[in-house]
Design an enzyme around this catalytic site. Sequence first.
Site, PDB file in Angstrom:
ATOM      1  N   THR A   7     -30.128  25.317  81.156  1.00  7.05           N
ATOM      2  CA  THR A   7     -29.454  25.151  82.447  1.00  7.05           C
ATOM      3  C   THR A   7     -28.419  24.034  82.432  1.00  7.05           C
ATOM      4  O   THR A   7     -27.372  24.147  83.058  1.00  7.05           O
ATOM      5  CB  THR A   7     -30.513  24.832  83.530  1.00  7.05           C
ATOM      6  OG1 THR A   7     -31.370  25.946  83.632  1.00  7.05           O
ATOM      7  CG2 THR A   7     -29.887  24.566  84.886  1.00  7.05           C
ATOM      8  N   ASP A  51     -30.288  30.568  76.529  1.00  2.58           N
ATOM      9  CA  ASP A  51     -31.346  30.267  77.489  1.00  2.58           C
ATOM     10  C   ASP A  51     -32.581  30.021  76.616  1.00  2.58           C
ATOM     11  O   ASP A  51     -32.800  30.739  75.635  1.00  2.58           O
ATOM     12  CB  ASP A  51     -31.558  31.498  78.384  1.00  2.58           C
ATOM     13  CG  ASP A  51     -32.576  31.240  79.478  1.00  2.58           C
ATOM     14  OD1 ASP A  51     -32.188  31.247  80.650  1.00  2.58           O
ATOM     15  OD2 ASP A  51     -33.773  31.053  79.162  1.00  2.58           O
ATOM     16  N   SER A  53     -35.496  30.764  76.770  1.00  4.64           N
ATOM     17  CA  SER A  53     -36.432  31.883  76.602  1.00  4.64           C
ATOM     18  C   SER A  53     -36.188  32.579  75.261  1.00  4.64           C
ATOM     19  O   SER A  53     -37.038  33.338  74.793  1.00  4.64           O
ATOM     20  CB  SER A  53     -36.255  32.935  77.701  1.00  4.64           C
ATOM     21  OG  SER A  53     -35.889  32.354  78.905  1.00  4.64           O
ATOM     22  N   ASP A  84     -37.480  25.723  80.001  1.00  5.92           N
ATOM     23  CA  ASP A  84     -38.569  26.711  79.960  1.00  5.92           C
ATOM     24  C   ASP A  84     -39.445  26.601  78.720  1.00  5.92           C
ATOM     25  O   ASP A  84     -40.669  26.714  78.814  1.00  5.92           O
ATOM     26  CB  ASP A  84     -37.999  28.136  80.063  1.00  5.92           C
ATOM     27  CG  ASP A  84     -37.431  28.426  81.451  1.00  5.92           C
ATOM     28  OD1 ASP A  84     -37.697  27.636  82.372  1.00  5.92           O
ATOM     29  OD2 ASP A  84     -36.730  29.437  81.611  1.00  5.92           O
TER      30      ASP A  84
HETATM   31  N1  ASP Z   1     -33.933  29.271  81.868  1.00  2.80           N
HETATM   32  C1  ASP Z   1     -33.491  27.931  81.541  1.00  2.80           C
HETATM   33  C2  ASP Z   1     -33.824  27.651  80.082  1.00  2.80           C
HETATM   34  O1  ASP Z   1     -34.925  27.333  79.771  1.00  2.80           O
HETATM   35  C3  ASP Z   1     -34.159  26.940  82.431  1.00  2.80           C
HETATM   36  C4  ASP Z   1     -33.706  25.506  82.222  1.00  2.80           C
HETATM   37  O2  ASP Z   1     -32.982  25.144  81.340  1.00  2.80           O
HETATM   38  O3  ASP Z   1     -34.128  24.672  83.044  1.00  2.80           O
HETATM   39  O4  ASP Z   1     -32.952  27.780  79.247  1.00  2.80           O
END
Ligand code: ASP
Length: 335
Positions: A7, A51, A53, A84
């Site tokens: 993010t 991301d 994930s 994440d």
């Molecule tokens: N979906 C994002 C990630 O983990 C969430 C974040 O960075 O806070 O890349």
Amino acid sequence: MIYTGGTIGMTEDEKTRALKPIDFSYMKEYVPEMARLDFGIHTVQFEPPVDSSEMSPEKWRGILSIIEENYCRYHGFVILHGTDTMAYTASALSFMLENPDKPVVLTGSQLPVGKIRTDGKENLITALEIAATGNGDGNAMVPEVCVFFQNLLMRGNRTTKLHADNFNAFDSLDYPLLAEAGTRIRFHPHLIRKHDWNRPVKFHYALDDNVAVLKIFPGISSATLKSIFSIPHLKGVVLETYGAGNAPSGKWFLDPIEDAVKRGIVVVNVTQCASGLVEMSAYKSGQSLENAGAVSGKDMTAAAAITKLMFLLGKNLPVEEVKGMIPQSIAGELS
Ligand code: ASP
């Protein structure tokens, strides 16, 4: 600084309004303060940034090789990472990078740096300062893999993401903070890992992903257990149990586990609770699991346990040796 995505560097897709990772040059524009720090920063970017994930053992090897290639050139490393899976990456790196004498600080944010209320700027600037802080003897103040988030510096393999949207997303519930950042950064040196000057720094790339995590729940069926334990090539399972390591004590539950253990599968017992220790001897329900051959993961987080299994199984050690090392601390991951 290694920018992997997350993010912190994301922007909104014009059509869908969903956040997607973008180039690091955008970040520099939004955090001009970086240029005012009194040390040099060089950046390496993951192509493409992701991301978190999308994180995987392959990508962890990629991060480690960037660190290894640049290890002698810098005082410390900051990894910008999505929140994440940050706890998994921090845990994995804490095993893959043995006996570091330099800090590796992971950070990220809940809001992109381009947003007015972003938490990314503070996290980034303070993480950089921590990575550059010496202890007065010319050595690093924090020679370990850690996570800095919302004023807290935590041992990486002790962290858990507890909030999906609060700024204080992470905590280290079974190990005290390594430092707190207020108007100044208060380090707690007695809690920080010491580098062993008689041993070399080592980089380990082998990880075995023939592992699984199984969280038990009231109503779990024997068929679910059996299908997990019959995954082809499976070598290790992290079993997330109740409380101090308890689970049903019927044959329908214990037999598939005992059978798996006999086939050489390592079963690690960690608690579903956010904190606390697995003590299989405390209750009859825990004892039966111990008798079935499960090994105590003590107070390891599930992220630390699964990455430790990947790391130990990657070494191709005899199964009994892997089991013997699970309840012992390798990188400060358990008490
Ligand atoms: N979906 C994002 C990630 O983990 C969430 C974040 O960075 O806070 O890349």
